[in-house]
Design a protein around this motif. Sequence first.
Motif, mmCIF file in Angstrom:
data_model
loop_
_atom_site.group_PDB
_atom_site.id
_atom_site.type_symbol
_atom_site.label_atom_id
_atom_site.label_comp_id
_atom_site.label_asym_id
_atom_site.label_seq_id
_atom_site.Cartn_x
_atom_site.Cartn_y
_atom_site.Cartn_z
ATOM 1 N N SER A 207 0.815 -1.216 0.000
ATOM 2 C CA SER A 207 0.000 0.000 0.000
ATOM 3 C C SER A 207 0.851 1.270 0.000
ATOM 4 C CB SER A 207 -0.946 -0.002 1.211
ATOM 5 O OG SER A 207 -0.223 -0.117 2.420
ATOM 6 N N ALA A 208 1.918 1.303 0.802
ATOM 7 C CA ALA A 208 2.752 2.511 0.858
ATOM 8 C C ALA A 208 3.440 2.747 -0.483
ATOM 9 C CB ALA A 208 3.786 2.380 1.970
ATOM 10 N N LEU A 209 3.848 1.682 -1.140
ATOM 11 C CA LEU A 209 4.495 1.821 -2.443
ATOM 12 C C LEU A 209 3.491 2.278 -3.496
ATOM 13 C CD1 LEU A 209 7.415 1.388 -3.285
ATOM 14 C CD2 LEU A 209 6.811 -0.911 -4.026
ATOM 15 N N ASN A 210 2.270 1.775 -3.415
ATOM 16 C CA ASN A 210 1.230 2.219 -4.335
ATOM 17 C C ASN A 210 0.899 3.692 -4.117
ATOM 18 O OD1 ASN A 210 -0.106 0.016 -6.140
ATOM 19 N ND2 ASN A 210 0.355 -1.033 -4.225
ATOM 20 N N ASP A 211 0.998 4.144 -2.868
ATOM 21 C CA ASP A 211 0.780 5.572 -2.599
ATOM 22 C C ASP A 211 1.825 6.418 -3.324
ATOM 23 O OD1 ASP A 211 -1.392 5.014 -0.999
ATOM 24 O OD2 ASP A 211 -0.284 5.180 0.888
ATOM 25 N N LEU A 212 3.074 5.930 -3.378
ATOM 26 C CA LEU A 212 4.126 6.676 -4.077
ATOM 27 C C LEU A 212 3.859 6.729 -5.577
ATOM 28 C CD1 LEU A 212 7.423 5.514 -2.307
ATOM 29 C CD2 LEU A 212 6.174 7.669 -2.006
ATOM 30 N N VAL A 213 3.286 5.666 -6.121
ATOM 31 C CA VAL A 213 2.932 5.669 -7.544
ATOM 32 C C VAL A 213 1.937 6.792 -7.833
ATOM 33 C CG1 VAL A 213 1.827 4.373 -9.405
ATOM 34 C CG2 VAL A 213 3.399 3.212 -7.838
ATOM 35 N N GLY A 214 0.973 6.962 -6.931
ATOM 36 C CA GLY A 214 0.002 8.031 -7.102
ATOM 37 C C GLY A 214 0.588 9.407 -6.879
ATOM 38 N N GLU A 215 1.546 9.492 -5.958
ATOM 39 C CA GLU A 215 2.156 10.784 -5.624
ATOM 40 C C GLU A 215 3.165 11.241 -6.682
ATOM 41 O OE1 GLU A 215 4.567 12.836 -1.855
ATOM 42 O OE2 GLU A 215 3.809 10.764 -1.715
ATOM 43 N N TYR A 216 3.809 10.279 -7.341
ATOM 44 C CA TYR A 216 4.829 10.608 -8.346
ATOM 45 C C TYR A 216 4.508 9.919 -9.670
ATOM 46 C CZ TYR A 216 7.551 12.231 -4.329
ATOM 47 O OH TYR A 216 7.986 12.907 -3.197
ATOM 48 N N PRO A 217 3.403 10.311 -10.318
ATOM 49 C CA PRO A 217 3.011 9.649 -11.571
ATOM 50 C C PRO A 217 4.079 9.843 -12.645
ATOM 51 C CG PRO A 217 1.773 11.685 -11.249
ATOM 52 C CD PRO A 217 2.501 11.432 -9.972
ATOM 53 N N GLY A 218 4.368 8.768 -13.344
ATOM 54 C CA GLY A 218 5.355 8.820 -14.406
ATOM 55 C C GLY A 218 6.780 8.622 -13.941
ATOM 56 N N ARG A 219 7.022 8.737 -12.631
ATOM 57 C CA ARG A 219 8.386 8.559 -12.111
ATOM 58 C C ARG A 219 8.514 7.373 -11.170
ATOM 59 N NH1 ARG A 219 11.044 11.946 -9.093
ATOM 60 N NH2 ARG A 219 9.480 13.488 -8.502
ATOM 61 N N MET A 220 7.389 6.899 -10.631
ATOM 62 C CA MET A 220 7.406 5.737 -9.744
ATOM 63 C C MET A 220 6.710 4.570 -10.424
ATOM 64 S SD MET A 220 8.288 4.510 -6.782
ATOM 65 C CE MET A 220 8.088 2.743 -6.490
ATOM 66 N N HIS A 221 7.392 3.444 -10.499
ATOM 67 C CA HIS A 221 6.867 2.261 -11.161
ATOM 68 C C HIS A 221 7.035 1.063 -10.234
ATOM 69 C CE1 HIS A 221 7.203 4.689 -14.898
ATOM 70 N NE2 HIS A 221 8.359 5.070 -14.367
ATOM 71 N N MET A 222 6.306 -0.007 -10.509
ATOM 72 C CA MET A 222 6.370 -1.208 -9.683
ATOM 73 C C MET A 222 6.389 -2.453 -10.563
ATOM 74 S SD MET A 222 3.507 -0.143 -6.817
ATOM 75 C CE MET A 222 3.586 -1.730 -5.988
ATOM 76 N N LEU A 223 7.137 -3.457 -10.109
ATOM 77 C CA LEU A 223 7.137 -4.769 -10.750
ATOM 78 C C LEU A 223 7.297 -5.835 -9.672
ATOM 79 C CD1 LEU A 223 9.375 -4.458 -13.958
ATOM 80 C CD2 LEU A 223 6.920 -4.896 -13.878
ATOM 81 N N PRO A 224 6.734 -7.019 -9.890
ATOM 82 C CA PRO A 224 6.923 -8.108 -8.920
ATOM 83 C C PRO A 224 8.320 -8.694 -9.024
ATOM 84 C CG PRO A 224 5.622 -8.871 -10.780
ATOM 85 C CD PRO A 224 5.821 -7.401 -10.986
ATOM 86 N N LEU A 225 8.874 -9.086 -7.878
ATOM 87 C CA LEU A 225 10.182 -9.746 -7.856
ATOM 88 C C LEU A 225 10.331 -10.528 -6.566
ATOM 89 C CD1 LEU A 225 13.077 -10.213 -8.960
ATOM 90 C CD2 LEU A 225 13.762 -8.186 -7.650
ATOM 91 N N ASP A 226 10.704 -11.783 -6.709
ATOM 92 C CA ASP A 226 11.120 -12.620 -5.586
ATOM 93 C C ASP A 226 12.573 -12.971 -5.845
ATOM 94 O OD1 ASP A 226 11.656 -14.513 -3.681
ATOM 95 O OD2 ASP A 226 9.927 -15.774 -4.123
ATOM 96 N N THR A 227 13.497 -12.372 -5.093
ATOM 97 C CA THR A 227 14.919 -12.567 -5.372
ATOM 98 C C THR A 227 15.379 -13.999 -5.101
ATOM 99 O OG1 THR A 227 15.514 -11.761 -3.156
ATOM 100 C CG2 THR A 227 15.508 -10.157 -4.965
ATOM 101 N N ALA A 228 14.553 -14.793 -4.417
ATOM 102 C CA ALA A 228 14.898 -16.189 -4.164
ATOM 103 C C ALA A 228 14.484 -17.109 -5.307
ATOM 104 C CB ALA A 228 14.241 -16.658 -2.867
ATOM 105 N N ASP A 229 13.839 -16.555 -6.329
ATOM 106 C CA ASP A 229 13.275 -17.337 -7.428
ATOM 107 C C ASP A 229 13.941 -16.905 -8.733
ATOM 108 O OD1 ASP A 229 11.748 -18.507 -9.425
ATOM 109 O OD2 ASP A 229 9.832 -18.092 -8.454
ATOM 110 N N ALA A 230 14.717 -17.798 -9.340
ATOM 111 C CA ALA A 230 15.436 -17.471 -10.576
ATOM 112 C C ALA A 230 14.477 -17.100 -11.700
ATOM 113 C CB ALA A 230 16.313 -18.646 -10.996
#
Length: 233
Positions: free
Chosen positions: A42-65
Amino acid sequence: MSRPRRCLVTGANRGLGLEFAQQLLERGDHVLGACRHPGRASALNDLVGEYPGRMHMLPLDTADARSIAELARELPLVFDGLDLLINNAGVLHSGERFGSVQALNLDDSFRTNASGPFLLTQALAPVLARGARVVNLSSSWGSIAELEAFRTPSYAISKAAQNMASALLAKALAERGVVVLALNPGWVQTDMGGAHAELTPAEAVAGMLQVIDGAGIADSGRFLDHRGEPVPW
């Protein structure tokens, strides 16, 4: 840099990762925040709304190749290159006691804290800009020289391995002028560090960003704290 940096922060949904994303955005940089479950961040999604065009998100599990490979495939859809990679995602299995340390804890810690950052950096090496920075969030608990007692073995072993990964990556990427740092943030008030820790996330991240900004190719492969002071291996 004269233009905004293109930054990727792993484990960006909370703690130091979230603080890195916040401070980089406040500086005017572009940030891709990666975490296991972006829809729940939720906090990261808030940043997407606060900084449109500059904040992006992608899924990542660093334990999974496979997850690492998928992010490497999708990153060019967000950025045309990468100036700063912060390998922040980590796991700590607390309460471990000698005689009952679980193999699953060791395996999970190694995949998340050590091999994950190495494999992600390797996968993203083709898109790292010349002079880019790669930062692996380490810990004093990964320092063999500073070991005082038996504690958090799966975490300590994996962070010591991560330190070697940082040194190896520095050698591998040196020809392209990429600076690789192992950074110890200190004892920070996060879910991992606890409420009684010495530093706030804002203080720790501000210090580390100063270290990152001031690092040159001669610093690549070094183990430093949030003030830029060397940490013994």
